[in-house]
Enzyme design. Structure first.
Site, PDB file in Angstrom:
ATOM      1  N   ASP A 102       0.860  -1.172   0.000  1.00  0.00           N
ATOM      2  CA  ASP A 102       0.000   0.000   0.000  1.00  0.00           C
ATOM      3  C   ASP A 102       0.903   1.230   0.000  1.00  0.00           C
ATOM      4  O   ASP A 102       1.801   1.343   0.835  1.00  0.00           O
ATOM      5  CB  ASP A 102      -0.889  -0.013   1.253  1.00  0.00           C
ATOM      6  CG  ASP A 102      -2.263   0.558   0.989  1.00  0.00           C
ATOM      7  OD1 ASP A 102      -2.340   1.629   0.367  1.00  0.00           O
ATOM      8  OD2 ASP A 102      -3.256  -0.061   1.413  1.00  0.00           O
ATOM      9  N   ASP A 203      -2.929   4.650  -2.523  1.00  0.00           N
ATOM     10  CA  ASP A 203      -3.984   5.293  -1.746  1.00  0.00           C
ATOM     11  C   ASP A 203      -4.348   6.664  -2.316  1.00  0.00           C
ATOM     12  O   ASP A 203      -3.451   7.489  -2.572  1.00  0.00           O
ATOM     13  CB  ASP A 203      -3.470   5.452  -0.304  1.00  0.00           C
ATOM     14  CG  ASP A 203      -4.561   5.793   0.682  1.00  0.00           C
ATOM     15  OD1 ASP A 203      -5.452   4.945   0.888  1.00  0.00           O
ATOM     16  OD2 ASP A 203      -4.525   6.898   1.264  1.00  0.00           O
ATOM     17  N   GLU A 258      -6.114   3.846  -6.183  1.00  0.00           N
ATOM     18  CA  GLU A 258      -7.408   4.098  -5.540  1.00  0.00           C
ATOM     19  C   GLU A 258      -7.820   5.500  -5.948  1.00  0.00           C
ATOM     20  O   GLU A 258      -7.161   6.475  -5.599  1.00  0.00           O
ATOM     21  CB  GLU A 258      -7.295   3.998  -4.016  1.00  0.00           C
ATOM     22  CG  GLU A 258      -8.663   4.007  -3.366  1.00  0.00           C
ATOM     23  CD  GLU A 258      -8.671   4.593  -1.968  1.00  0.00           C
ATOM     24  OE1 GLU A 258      -9.586   4.275  -1.205  1.00  0.00           O
ATOM     25  OE2 GLU A 258      -7.777   5.385  -1.633  1.00  0.00           O
ATOM     26  N   HIS A 331     -11.222  -2.639   3.143  1.00  0.00           N
ATOM     27  CA  HIS A 331     -11.223  -2.270   4.562  1.00  0.00           C
ATOM     28  C   HIS A 331     -12.009  -1.000   4.860  1.00  0.00           C
ATOM     29  O   HIS A 331     -12.104  -0.598   6.013  1.00  0.00           O
ATOM     30  CB  HIS A 331      -9.770  -2.109   5.020  1.00  0.00           C
ATOM     31  CG  HIS A 331      -9.102  -0.969   4.319  1.00  0.00           C
ATOM     32  ND1 HIS A 331      -8.842  -0.982   2.956  1.00  0.00           N
ATOM     33  CD2 HIS A 331      -8.683   0.234   4.755  1.00  0.00           C
ATOM     34  CE1 HIS A 331      -8.289   0.161   2.611  1.00  0.00           C
ATOM     35  NE2 HIS A 331      -8.167   0.925   3.680  1.00  0.00           N
ATOM     36  N   ASP A 332     -12.538  -0.338   3.839  1.00  0.00           N
ATOM     37  CA  ASP A 332     -13.323   0.883   4.037  1.00  0.00           C
ATOM     38  C   ASP A 332     -14.820   0.657   3.846  1.00  0.00           C
ATOM     39  O   ASP A 332     -15.595   1.605   3.941  1.00  0.00           O
ATOM     40  CB  ASP A 332     -12.900   1.955   3.021  1.00  0.00           C
ATOM     41  CG  ASP A 332     -11.489   2.460   3.221  1.00  0.00           C
ATOM     42  OD1 ASP A 332     -11.000   2.431   4.377  1.00  0.00           O
ATOM     43  OD2 ASP A 332     -10.879   2.893   2.219  1.00  0.00           O
TER      44      ASP A 332
HETATM   45  O1  TEU Z   1      -9.471   5.847   1.454  1.00  0.00           O
HETATM   46  C1  TEU Z   1      -9.829   7.002   0.804  1.00  0.00           C
HETATM   47  C2  TEU Z   1     -11.212   7.148   0.333  1.00  0.00           C
HETATM   48  O2  TEU Z   1     -11.429   7.856  -0.609  1.00  0.00           O
HETATM   49  C3  TEU Z   1     -12.349   6.514   0.952  1.00  0.00           C
HETATM   50  O3  TEU Z   1     -12.510   5.211   0.636  1.00  0.00           O
HETATM   51  C4  TEU Z   1     -12.613   6.864   2.376  1.00  0.00           C
HETATM   52  O4  TEU Z   1     -11.643   6.480   3.271  1.00  0.00           O
HETATM   53  C5  TEU Z   1     -13.860   6.199   2.805  1.00  0.00           C
HETATM   54  O5  TEU Z   1     -14.838   6.493   1.902  1.00  0.00           O
HETATM   55  C6  TEU Z   1     -14.310   6.684   4.120  1.00  0.00           C
HETATM   56  O6  TEU Z   1     -15.418   5.908   4.418  1.00  0.00           O
HETATM   57  C7  TEU Z   1      -8.127   5.627   1.684  1.00  0.00           C
HETATM   58  C8  TEU Z   1      -7.926   4.412   2.565  1.00  0.00           C
HETATM   59  O7  TEU Z   1      -8.423   3.294   1.900  1.00  0.00           O
HETATM   60  C9  TEU Z   1      -8.574   4.664   3.880  1.00  0.00           C
HETATM   61  O8  TEU Z   1      -8.528   3.554   4.724  1.00  0.00           O
HETATM   62  C10 TEU Z   1      -7.863   5.837   4.516  1.00  0.00           C
HETATM   63  O9  TEU Z   1      -8.510   6.180   5.713  1.00  0.00           O
HETATM   64  C11 TEU Z   1      -7.816   7.041   3.606  1.00  0.00           C
HETATM   65  O10 TEU Z   1      -7.470   6.733   2.267  1.00  0.00           O
HETATM   66  C12 TEU Z   1      -6.772   8.012   4.081  1.00  0.00           C
HETATM   67  O11 TEU Z   1      -5.510   7.480   3.864  1.00  0.00           O
END
Ligand code: TEU
Ligand code: CA
Length: 563
Positions: A102, A203, A258, A331-332
């Site tokens: 990541d 990310d 992402e 994970h989100d």
């Molecule tokens: O996620 C960023 C993002 O755009 C989203 O998926 C957001 O975290 C989510 O909609 C909130 O519910 C990435 C990572 O996957 C996430 O775990 C981190 O918290 C975020 O970036 C910040 O690094």
């Protein structure tokens, strides 16, 4: 006559995402770790996946569970040491598993030495590593809200200026317009490449290039505007092409960006098939079909027709010009079986298999999030004290204090949508704490581990786990699953998701019932001659093939027809 498919190993692969904190604890401190992952590599090999995407394992104060990094070149103490990492990487490679890291470089932790320096003074050499602005009329430079509640700007008394943080206050955004920052990031990435890792999941990479001016956006209910204007900024493609040249071209990597806020047109640039930027992106449009006009905190169910419209637009739109990544979970996100299927005792297994069928047989690289292959479900969290995720806790506080929702309403929405649903310990067996730890887990275990766990499912031929194995095996033996072109049938049907894949003289028909209704379905004319039909997979063992079929609750079936 169509041209030969553009074959790539990363198109033929299946990726498995590990959230290390919740995967396997090897030393009884209640926190998953690298040694735990190494112990379980055989499990992943048995499942048949090709690539592991590791959520962040770098040194971090854990404001956002590792997505706030204070040193990109050392391992979070709770997860182990660099020796543990090297051991895991070597073992993975010896089992034919690749490791994708990541890469979190839109922001660092505020405890990263760069930021510690940057905030000291306006003339510090690291000042320009981050995004500092003067206030406007005694307020923040603009009205953007952070993704995790409150303003996206934090006032810093030391120099009386604001820094930008699109995520938490402890996640200041890096200034990618500074060439030195870019080179620091590229050097760090090359260090990992030299270690032998196999790629990067990037990310929020769509956010790295900020607009030249921070103008106000349209404010929402909490008084802040979404920072979506920051997505796909003016130089993002330039910076990724630079990264391609200075880093990615040095190895045969898998890269997935992402890309929150990415449109189809933008995705064609990020994931362009001439490999000038990334191999593929995660788009989010299909994660929003059950939002309430953009608001995530609701228990609204999706309308399947919206899901089909979005996914079909991406399937058709990227074909031949870019590549899709396929995901229901990460994970989100909450658990897909609770969100799009049914987590009742009666339908949990069958609907988990249906969702797997629907996703894995589309065009793109499928991603499995840990536990999805068991049909792990959302979690019966009690009060707010059961949650660990800062997004959930902040949103609860902000929205109940402002009176937008009552506490009960907000808890209901969190139980349905909180990211913590995906973050409870992996359910290895039916022993205490689901076999995840000998100590006290950092977040509660889903009590349904007694009946949903890996040990039981590995042993059972009809389990969700065995079904995933079979889907992965089929991908390796049928090119049509990887390279066939996609077409949607029955766009207006509210229950059935039916699509075809076509390659050469073969056509595959995929029928998935997203509802509990039994439905009649007549096979299309080209798929009527039983001598030319093979059933590839189905989640009701007994299902026969007939010109007119009964499709039962959450049934899924895939047929291969010679045309
Ligand atoms: O996620 C960023 C993002 O755009 C989203 O998926 C957001 O975290 C989510 O909609 C909130 O519910 C990435 C990572 O996957 C996430 O775990 C981190 O918290 C975020 O970036 C910040 O690094
Ligand atoms: Ca541990």
């Amino acid at each position: 006559m169509k041209a030969e498919p553009d074959r790539k190993w990363w198109k033929e692969s299946v990726v498995y995402q590990i959230y290390p904190r919740s995967f396997k604890d090897s030393n009884g401190d209640g926190i998953g770790d690298l040694k735990g992952i190494t112990e379980k590599l055989d499990y992943l090999q048995d499942l048949g996946v090709d690539v592991i995407w590791l959520s962040p394992v770098y040194q971090s104060p854990n404001d956002d569970n590792g997505y706030d990094i204070s040193d990109y070149q050392s391992i979070m103490e709770e997860f182990g040491t660099m020796e543990d990492f090297d051991e895991m990487l070597a073992q993975a490679h010896s089992k034919g598993l690749k490791i994708v890291m990541d890469l979190v470089v839109n922001h660092t932790s505020d405890e990263h030495p760069w930021f510690v320096e940057s905030r000291k003074s306006k003339d510090n050499p690291y000042r320009d590593y981050y995004i500092w602005r003067e206030g406007k009329d005694g307020r923040e430079p603009n009205n953007w809200g952070s993704c995790f509640s409150g303003s996206a700007w934090m006032y810093d008394g030391q120099t009386q200026m604001y820094y930008l943080h699109l995520f938490s206050q402890k996640q200041p955004d890096l200034n990618w317009d500074n060439e030195t920052v870019r080179n620091e990031v590229f050097t760090m990435m090359n260090w990992w490449i030299d270690k032998g890792i196999d790629g990067f999941r990037m990310d929020v990479i769509s956010l790295i290039s900020k607009p030249a001016e921070f103008v106000d956006g349209k404010a929402g209910v909490e008084g802040y505007a979404s920072f979506s204007d920051a997505a796909n900024g003016p130089h993002v493609h330039e910076y990724l092409q630079e990264m391609r040249q200075k880093v990615l071209n040095r190895a045969d990597t898998l890269t997935v960006g992402e890309c929150s806020g990415v449109t189809l047109e933008e995705a064609k640039k990020y994931a362009r098939s001439d490999e000038k930027e990334l191999n593929m992106v995660f788009q989010f449009e299909h994660m929003d079909v059950d939002a309430d006009e953009g608001n995530k905190w609701t228990d609204k169910k999706m309308d399947l027709r919206d899901m089909k419209e979005v996914l079909t637009r991406w399937q058709k739109g990227l074909e031949g010009v870019a590549w899709n990544s396929l995901f229901w979970e990460n994970h989100d996100q909450p658990r897909s079986v609770s969100r799009y299927g049914s987590d009742s005792r009666e339908y949990q297994e069958v609907s988990a298999k249906m969702l797997a069928t629907c996703l894995h047989l589309m065009q793109g690289t499928p991603y499995i999030y840990q536990g999805q292959e068991l049909g792990m479900t959302n979690v019966p969290f009690g009060g707010i004290e059961d949650f660990r995720d800062l997004e959930s806790i902040n949103a609860y506080r902000e929205l109940t204090e402002q009176g937008v929702y009552t506490q009960e309403e907000m808890l209901k929405y969190l139980r349905y949508k909180s990211r913590d649903n995906a973050r409870t310990p992996f359910q290895w067996d039916d022993s205490e704490n689901a076999g995840f730890t000998e100590g006290t887990p950092w977040i509660m275990v889903n009590p349904n581990y007694k009946w949903i766990n890996a040990k039981d499912q590995i042993a059972r031929k009809d389990s969700v786990f065995s079904y995933y194995k079979e889907l992965i095996r089929l991908r390796k033996s049928h090119e049509i699953i990887v390279y066939g072109s996609y077409d949607l049938l029955l766009p207006e049907d509210p229950d059935l998701y039916v699509y075809t894949r076509t390659l050469g003289s073969e056509k595959m028909l995929v029928i998935c019932n997203f509802s509990e209704n039994t439905r009649d379905f007549t096979l299309p004319g080209w798929c009527q001659d039983s001598a030319n039909i093979v059933k590839l997979i189905g989640n009701y063992g007994d299902a026969g093939i007939d010109g007119s079929m009964r499709i039962r609750a959450y049934e899924a079936v895939a047929l291969l027809c010679k045309i």
